[in-house]
Design a protein around this motif. Structure first.
Motif, PDB file in Angstrom:
ATOM      1  N   PHE A 248       0.826  -1.200   0.000  1.00 28.12           N
ATOM      2  CA  PHE A 248       0.000   0.000   0.000  1.00 28.12           C
ATOM      3  C   PHE A 248       0.865   1.257   0.000  1.00 28.12           C
ATOM      4  O   PHE A 248       0.433   2.328  -0.430  1.00 28.12           O
ATOM      5  CB  PHE A 248      -0.904  -0.045   1.231  1.00 28.12           C
ATOM      6  CG  PHE A 248      -2.057   0.921   1.202  1.00 28.12           C
ATOM      7  CD1 PHE A 248      -2.555   1.425   0.018  1.00 28.12           C
ATOM      8  CD2 PHE A 248      -2.659   1.322   2.382  1.00 28.12           C
ATOM      9  CE1 PHE A 248      -3.630   2.304  -0.009  1.00 28.12           C
ATOM     10  CE2 PHE A 248      -3.734   2.196   2.377  1.00 28.12           C
ATOM     11  CZ  PHE A 248      -4.215   2.695   1.182  1.00 28.12           C
ATOM     12  N   ALA A 249       2.090   1.131   0.487  1.00 25.00           N
ATOM     13  CA  ALA A 249       2.993   2.282   0.539  1.00 25.00           C
ATOM     14  C   ALA A 249       3.669   2.565  -0.799  1.00 25.00           C
ATOM     15  O   ALA A 249       4.205   3.664  -1.000  1.00 25.00           O
ATOM     16  CB  ALA A 249       4.061   2.054   1.607  1.00 25.00           C
ATOM     17  N   PHE A 250       3.676   1.609  -1.732  1.00 26.67           N
ATOM     18  CA  PHE A 250       4.408   1.791  -2.985  1.00 26.67           C
ATOM     19  C   PHE A 250       3.984   3.051  -3.755  1.00 26.67           C
ATOM     20  O   PHE A 250       4.833   3.841  -4.177  1.00 26.67           O
ATOM     21  CB  PHE A 250       4.269   0.557  -3.872  1.00 26.67           C
ATOM     22  CG  PHE A 250       5.055  -0.638  -3.401  1.00 26.67           C
ATOM     23  CD1 PHE A 250       5.833  -0.572  -2.258  1.00 26.67           C
ATOM     24  CD2 PHE A 250       5.028  -1.821  -4.107  1.00 26.67           C
ATOM     25  CE1 PHE A 250       6.556  -1.664  -1.801  1.00 26.67           C
ATOM     26  CE2 PHE A 250       5.750  -2.931  -3.676  1.00 26.67           C
ATOM     27  CZ  PHE A 250       6.509  -2.848  -2.512  1.00 26.67           C
ATOM     28  N   PRO A 251       2.661   3.260  -3.988  1.00 27.34           N
ATOM     29  CA  PRO A 251       2.274   4.483  -4.697  1.00 27.34           C
ATOM     30  C   PRO A 251       2.722   5.748  -3.975  1.00 27.34           C
ATOM     31  O   PRO A 251       2.976   6.775  -4.608  1.00 27.34           O
ATOM     32  CB  PRO A 251       0.736   4.389  -4.750  1.00 27.34           C
ATOM     33  CG  PRO A 251       0.433   2.941  -4.598  1.00 27.34           C
ATOM     34  CD  PRO A 251       1.487   2.415  -3.683  1.00 27.34           C
ATOM     35  N   SER A 252       2.855   5.648  -2.652  1.00 27.31           N
ATOM     36  CA  SER A 252       3.207   6.826  -1.878  1.00 27.31           C
ATOM     37  C   SER A 252       4.660   7.233  -2.070  1.00 27.31           C
ATOM     38  O   SER A 252       4.995   8.417  -1.985  1.00 27.31           O
ATOM     39  CB  SER A 252       2.924   6.576  -0.397  1.00 27.31           C
ATOM     40  OG  SER A 252       1.548   6.331  -0.204  1.00 27.31           O
ATOM     41  N   ALA A 291      -1.224  10.216 -16.284  1.00 27.03           N
ATOM     42  CA  ALA A 291      -1.776   9.250 -15.332  1.00 27.03           C
ATOM     43  C   ALA A 291      -2.990   8.540 -15.920  1.00 27.03           C
ATOM     44  O   ALA A 291      -3.157   7.319 -15.760  1.00 27.03           O
ATOM     45  CB  ALA A 291      -2.159   9.965 -14.037  1.00 27.03           C
ATOM     46  N   GLY A 292      -3.844   9.294 -16.612  1.00 27.67           N
ATOM     47  CA  GLY A 292      -5.017   8.703 -17.237  1.00 27.67           C
ATOM     48  C   GLY A 292      -4.647   7.665 -18.278  1.00 27.67           C
ATOM     49  O   GLY A 292      -5.266   6.598 -18.365  1.00 27.67           O
ATOM     50  N   ILE A 311       0.002   1.723 -11.507  1.00 28.80           N
ATOM     51  CA  ILE A 311      -0.910   2.408 -10.586  1.00 28.80           C
ATOM     52  C   ILE A 311      -0.145   3.380  -9.697  1.00 28.80           C
ATOM     53  O   ILE A 311      -0.610   4.498  -9.423  1.00 28.80           O
ATOM     54  CB  ILE A 311      -1.678   1.377  -9.742  1.00 28.80           C
ATOM     55  CG1 ILE A 311      -2.632   0.571 -10.620  1.00 28.80           C
ATOM     56  CG2 ILE A 311      -2.465   2.066  -8.623  1.00 28.80           C
ATOM     57  CD1 ILE A 311      -3.326  -0.565  -9.908  1.00 28.80           C
ATOM     58  N   SER A 312       1.053   2.977  -9.269  1.00 23.90           N
ATOM     59  CA  SER A 312       1.866   3.852  -8.425  1.00 23.90           C
ATOM     60  C   SER A 312       2.263   5.122  -9.162  1.00 23.90           C
ATOM     61  O   SER A 312       2.211   6.226  -8.605  1.00 23.90           O
ATOM     62  CB  SER A 312       3.113   3.098  -7.955  1.00 23.90           C
ATOM     63  OG  SER A 312       2.771   1.963  -7.184  1.00 23.90           O
ATOM     64  N   LEU A 313       2.666   4.987 -10.419  1.00 24.84           N
ATOM     65  CA  LEU A 313       3.030   6.163 -11.219  1.00 24.84           C
ATOM     66  C   LEU A 313       1.831   7.073 -11.445  1.00 24.84           C
ATOM     67  O   LEU A 313       1.934   8.310 -11.335  1.00 24.84           O
ATOM     68  CB  LEU A 313       3.620   5.723 -12.555  1.00 24.84           C
ATOM     69  CG  LEU A 313       5.008   5.069 -12.508  1.00 24.84           C
ATOM     70  CD1 LEU A 313       5.384   4.514 -13.876  1.00 24.84           C
ATOM     71  CD2 LEU A 313       6.055   6.075 -12.034  1.00 24.84           C
ATOM     72  N   TYR A 315      -0.829   7.334  -9.590  1.00 28.42           N
ATOM     73  CA  TYR A 315      -1.148   7.956  -8.302  1.00 28.42           C
ATOM     74  C   TYR A 315      -0.209   9.129  -8.024  1.00 28.42           C
ATOM     75  O   TYR A 315      -0.638  10.208  -7.611  1.00 28.42           O
ATOM     76  CB  TYR A 315      -1.035   6.906  -7.198  1.00 28.42           C
ATOM     77  CG  TYR A 315      -1.210   7.450  -5.802  1.00 28.42           C
ATOM     78  CD1 TYR A 315      -2.466   7.519  -5.210  1.00 28.42           C
ATOM     79  CD2 TYR A 315      -0.112   7.891  -5.063  1.00 28.42           C
ATOM     80  CE1 TYR A 315      -2.621   8.016  -3.929  1.00 28.42           C
ATOM     81  CE2 TYR A 315      -0.261   8.388  -3.778  1.00 28.42           C
ATOM     82  CZ  TYR A 315      -1.514   8.446  -3.217  1.00 28.42           C
ATOM     83  OH  TYR A 315      -1.665   8.946  -1.949  1.00 28.42           O
ATOM     84  N   GLY A 316       1.092   8.923  -8.247  1.00 31.44           N
ATOM     85  CA  GLY A 316       2.057   9.979  -7.982  1.00 31.44           C
ATOM     86  C   GLY A 316       1.820  11.214  -8.830  1.00 31.44           C
ATOM     87  O   GLY A 316       1.865  12.345  -8.332  1.00 31.44           O
ATOM     88  N   LEU A 317       1.542  11.016 -10.104  1.00 37.95           N
ATOM     89  CA  LEU A 317       1.285  12.158 -10.987  1.00 37.95           C
ATOM     90  C   LEU A 317       0.002  12.885 -10.609  1.00 37.95           C
ATOM     91  O   LEU A 317      -0.082  14.117 -10.703  1.00 37.95           O
ATOM     92  CB  LEU A 317       1.202  11.662 -12.434  1.00 37.95           C
ATOM     93  CG  LEU A 317       2.519  11.177 -13.044  1.00 37.95           C
ATOM     94  CD1 LEU A 317       2.257  10.460 -14.367  1.00 37.95           C
ATOM     95  CD2 LEU A 317       3.479  12.355 -13.252  1.00 37.95           C
ATOM     96  N   ALA A 318      -1.006  12.133 -10.179  1.00 32.30           N
ATOM     97  CA  ALA A 318      -2.283  12.752  -9.798  1.00 32.30           C
ATOM     98  C   ALA A 318      -2.148  13.551  -8.514  1.00 32.30           C
ATOM     99  O   ALA A 318      -2.598  14.700  -8.422  1.00 32.30           O
ATOM    100  CB  ALA A 318      -3.360  11.677  -9.650  1.00 32.30           C
ATOM    101  N   ILE A 319      -1.514  12.962  -7.505  1.00 28.28           N
ATOM    102  CA  ILE A 319      -1.442  13.640  -6.211  1.00 28.28           C
ATOM    103  C   ILE A 319      -0.541  14.877  -6.282  1.00 28.28           C
ATOM    104  O   ILE A 319      -0.728  15.844  -5.544  1.00 28.28           O
ATOM    105  CB  ILE A 319      -0.967  12.668  -5.110  1.00 28.28           C
ATOM    106  CG1 ILE A 319      -1.375  13.217  -3.736  1.00 28.28           C
ATOM    107  CG2 ILE A 319       0.529  12.410  -5.178  1.00 28.28           C
ATOM    108  CD1 ILE A 319      -1.162  12.236  -2.603  1.00 28.28           C
TER     109      ILE A 319
END
Length: 413
Positions: A248-252, A291-292, A311-313, A315-319
């Protein structure tokens, strides 16, 4: 001072993330469907959105110090009933009250942090606060996964409630507002001299609306990741419960790098004369579009580890877009209306969280397999996000809308 706010944001993000962590055991104990779990998440974000509109009134009635302290104490208290009364009704009530108490917090925290940073340097502090979500998943959620594995899901909720209550002590002892509270720079026009703009002109400005178009789908992705990603790793990709908690921490990790790196570069670019539109509108919108595309490509990815990476990438671009668009909102309103403007913007962006969890639950209950359900969910979010980001670029222009709002304020005055 900013560090205190980052810590609190990390705790509030852990409150959201822990629900995703305990979803599987909670579903088993309470015999809940995916739709019911999704409904719980959506109700939380609906309450969170409504609570965000209270940021302005709270800022007027209380000092920032006491308003934020009160919120932290309240959200600690509303976590506790679920521990002693574990039913679906208690879950709905607890998540609703938690959303209402956490709703105003983000705008007030950004306002408090901005009091220590000039407008041209607000990208980084905004990113640091937003990185609380990342810190929660990197440093807090894996620990809570061990706590849950050893002592059950109730222990994780109790630990979070205690941590949030204890945070209030150093906050009340040490925090005070900085020199930029209500001013762009010491000695310049402040809240007492710059006239207010009618609220309808702020929220109807093309920059405000364009920013919402960009961040609502991004928030939809964040809410689905917070609530459903551990379940996806476990039930969709076949990882164990403990592995899912750690992964769960990977996208972070990606999100943290994107948040800090992107915001530092944006502040430097603004300081060197780049336009706010190029740095804090176009650049993050491009990130959301990329990200999309990553989310749309999920079904064609051949391995589960590459799926986690994509998914991690995404997520990172979105956040990374959130602090930049939030800082953009501070450009279009007078200083006295900053907390209210941020409260409305952050409340409305969380509408993505109202849609995402419930829609995911419905899709999962009707999908042929869990993997197909999760992939369809992420693809829909990716498509919506890419189109909305393109529209945001065509609408938002902070310099234009700031000039327009100042002219309107002068005419009203």
């Amino acid at each position: 001072m900013t560090g205190l706010l980052v810590t609190l944001y990390a705790l509030s993000s852990a409150d959201k993330a822990v629900f995703g962590l305990i979803t599987v055991p909670l579903r088993e104990e309470l015999h809940l469907s995916a739709t019911q779990i999704g409904m719980t998440g959506s109700i939380f974000f609906l309450a969170y959105s409504l609570g965000g509109f209270l940021a302005g009134p709270l800022n007027r009635m209380l000092t920032l110090k006491w308003a934020i302290a009160l919120i932290a104490i309240l959200w600690s208290a509303v976590l506790l009933p679920l521990i002693v009364w574990a039913t679906f009704a208690a879950l709905l009530i607890s998540r609703t009250l938690l959303g209402m108490t956490e709703g105003p917090a983000s705008a007030l925290q950004h306002t408090a942090a901005y009091s220590w940073h000039a407008p041209a340097k607000r990208g980084l502090p905004g990113a640091l606060i937003t990185s609380g979500t990342t810190i929660a998943k990197i440093a807090i959620v894996p620990v809570l996964a061990f706590v849950m594995h050893a002592h059950g899901w109730r222990a994780t909720v109790l630990v979070l409630a205690a941590a949030s209550a204890l945070w209030v002590v150093p906050w009340l002892i040490t925090w005070f507002p900085g020199p930029y509270l209500g001013v762009g720079k010491p000695g310049t026009a402040d809240a007492a001299t710059e006239p207010a703009v009618p609220w309808r002109h702020i929220v109807q400005s093309r920059t405000f609306l364009g920013g919402l178009l960009a961040v609502i789908p991004a928030y939809m992705l964040i809410s689905v990741v917070l609530q459903w990603l551990p379940s996806y790793f476990e039930n969709g990709l076949g990882y164990s419960q403990l592995q899912s908690g750690w992964m769960f921490a990977f996208p972070s990790f990606v999100g943290f790098a994107a948040l800090i790196g992107g915001s530092v570069l944006s502040d430097r670019a603004v300081a060197r004369g780049w336009s706010v539109r190029a740095v804090r509108v176009i650049a993050p919108a491009i990130g959301i579009i990329i990200a999309g595309c990553l989310l749309l490509a999920l079904p064609s990815i051949p391995s589960r580890m590459l799926t986690v990476t994509a998914i991690s990438l995404a997520y990172g671009l979105a956040i990374a877009a959130f602090p930049l668009f939030t800082a953009t909102m501070s450009e279009i309103c007078p200083p006295r209306q900053l907390a209210g403007t941020l409260g409305i913007f952050l409340a409305m962006q969380s509408l993505g969280g109202v849609i995402g969890p419930l829609a995911t639950g419905i899709i999962l209950d009707s999908a042929a397999t869990p993997v197909a359900g999760y992939q369809l969910t992420f693809q829909l979010i990716g498509a919506i996000g890419a189109v909305s980001a393109l529209l945001a670029v065509s609408l938002a222009d902070p310099a234009r809308d700031r000039s327009r709002n100042r002219q309107i304020a002068s005419e009203v005055r």
